[in-house]
Design an enzyme around this catalytic site. Sequence first.
Site, PDB file in Angstrom:
ATOM      1  N   GLU A 318     -18.374 -73.780 -79.939  1.00 45.06           N
ATOM      2  CA  GLU A 318     -17.199 -72.927 -79.730  1.00 45.06           C
ATOM      3  C   GLU A 318     -15.994 -73.749 -79.261  1.00 45.06           C
ATOM      4  O   GLU A 318     -16.154 -74.723 -78.518  1.00 45.06           O
ATOM      5  CB  GLU A 318     -17.523 -71.866 -78.672  1.00 45.06           C
ATOM      6  CG  GLU A 318     -16.362 -70.942 -78.333  1.00 45.06           C
ATOM      7  CD  GLU A 318     -16.583 -70.153 -77.054  1.00 45.06           C
ATOM      8  OE1 GLU A 318     -15.850 -69.178 -76.835  1.00 45.06           O
ATOM      9  OE2 GLU A 318     -17.484 -70.521 -76.273  1.00 45.06           O
ATOM     10  N   LYS A 382     -13.376 -63.553 -82.774  1.00 43.51           N
ATOM     11  CA  LYS A 382     -14.118 -62.936 -81.674  1.00 43.51           C
ATOM     12  C   LYS A 382     -13.613 -61.530 -81.417  1.00 43.51           C
ATOM     13  O   LYS A 382     -12.401 -61.278 -81.377  1.00 43.51           O
ATOM     14  CB  LYS A 382     -13.994 -63.793 -80.412  1.00 43.51           C
ATOM     15  CG  LYS A 382     -14.944 -63.381 -79.288  1.00 43.51           C
ATOM     16  CD  LYS A 382     -14.887 -64.379 -78.139  1.00 43.51           C
ATOM     17  CE  LYS A 382     -15.903 -64.024 -77.051  1.00 43.51           C
ATOM     18  NZ  LYS A 382     -15.846 -64.971 -75.920  1.00 43.51           N
ATOM     19  N   CYS A 435     -19.778 -66.996 -78.146  1.00 39.56           N
ATOM     20  CA  CYS A 435     -19.990 -67.035 -76.696  1.00 39.56           C
ATOM     21  C   CYS A 435     -20.790 -65.826 -76.237  1.00 39.56           C
ATOM     22  O   CYS A 435     -21.859 -65.546 -76.752  1.00 39.56           O
ATOM     23  CB  CYS A 435     -18.643 -67.159 -75.974  1.00 39.56           C
ATOM     24  SG  CYS A 435     -18.798 -67.524 -74.200  1.00 39.56           S
TER      25      CYS A 435
END
Length: 565
Positions: A318, A382, A435
């Site tokens: 990430e 995200k 994440c």
Amino acid sequence: MRRDPLPAGAAGPAGDRSVAGPPATDRWSRLAALLREGPYGRRALIALAAGAVSALALQPFNIWPLLGLTLPVLVLLLDGVRDGVRARQAPAWAALRPAFGLGWCFGMGYFVAGLWWIGAAFLVQADDFAWLMPFAVLGLPAYLALYTGLGASACMLIWPRGSARFLGFAAVMTLAEGLRGTLLTGFPWNNFGYALGSDLNFAQASAVFGIAGLCLITLACLSTPAALLDASRRWRARLGPPLAAALVLAALWIGGAWRLAHVEVGTVPGVKLRIMQPDLPQDQKFRYDARRSVMDLYVATSESAGGLEGITHLFWPESAFPFFIEREPEALARLRAMLPEGTTLITGGGRLEERPNGRRPAVYNSLLALDSQGRTLATADKVHLVPFGEYLPFQETLEALGLQQLTRVRGGFSAADTRKPMEIPGLPPVLPLICYEAIFPAEIVSASKSYDQPRQGLLLNVSNDAWFGETPGPFQHFEQARMRAIEQGLPLVRATNNGISAIVDPLGRVVAMLPLGARGVLDGALPQALASTIYANIGSSVSNFLLVLFLLLAFASQRGYTRRD
């Protein structure tokens, strides 16, 4: 005004100095009296200590049987509150406040001991953020403990004597855990079900029940040793609940062991994966002036195992770059020189999207797939951002006051509207989880059902746990990501900055792993997905059915007890 004397064996009001309890006629009742009676402050400290010890049931310690000692402590403390109210013939709502306090103390101990490592993130840029560390280490647990307190308080409304109270306790506390994972963006980290799920045999049950069902089973079964201290009941009645719980746990363990032994998992032909774990110091990760050294490290580490020939897909973690890769010609040239023909790079990175009318561009935390010519093949942004990490509530107001989130992106990251699968050449459809998106199982179920296309064949989780150093945090994060693989029956590829990076099969078995704090690469085949699991098909329906059943049994037992009184 004169008050009537309390019944024999009873003490003062719960929440004041003492509560009711059975006469201390033997060693069992004396132990129960320690938890049910006495000054409220002492019982609150016992709850705090029991909650803290409970955190040892989680990663990286995995001593899940400890919950068989600490959950009964909370049950007996709540017994004392309810008995005190009944002794005074007060309404049930009189127990709500003292029960809330004991539940909050238990939760505070559990979350401080289980989440203290979050404070490490505030030391990465200590000059700017160290002053916030106490708010994270104590403030966040204090907030999360509100849900444990709420659950303990709500238990008092249906708290019967005998075995049914274990069912009511498990159902109500599972509901509280569900609220914790949903309200105010949700933070379901360290759900109680992960304690039992740390054993891979038990974890197989999540393919049917999901983590919510595993939480329900954990709380119901591991709270039953409290029955051993029911001194007013015969030994046969005391032993019944723990023995029943032991049978349930044994059945789950044996069923999980059978599944692991008999379900075969193949590999996807023609796919060879490489995961690169750079172990880049966090204080360099967002420095633009370090961009060349960052690329040097990534390229050298990626090629460290004899080059990339034969590798079909290379994974980087990430937020890999301190820049926008699509806008850096020099970095794209490095990628073209590194990637052989036919090798695809899948990496985390920022993505910039221009907005009309002179508005500030939107910045996304994204996954990008790039071919050997540096062309973008697919992207995914995200959806579930981290509060205070990737954005600030009331962003403009707080920024005007001089505050900023840990990632220092002016204006904060923007969130995508929906989670979309990535179509990457050579791979089955990929469900991206950036994440801590991996800790929200309901969102994954919802995303998997929302596409008019074949089922996803791979969970891809990229993360940057270097914020937290070598603490329990990365272990806990990996455990939760692995649970998603079991729930969905999908393999998991996980690429992180400093660990734990891994390839996990759809049964949760680790095929290959790079440990925390290591730098290097791991190569491996891609496991095939299993047939869609019960949980993937119907979500929490099975666990919700059990939860409602437990509530009904507890409520019916409580009404029967009230009529007998």
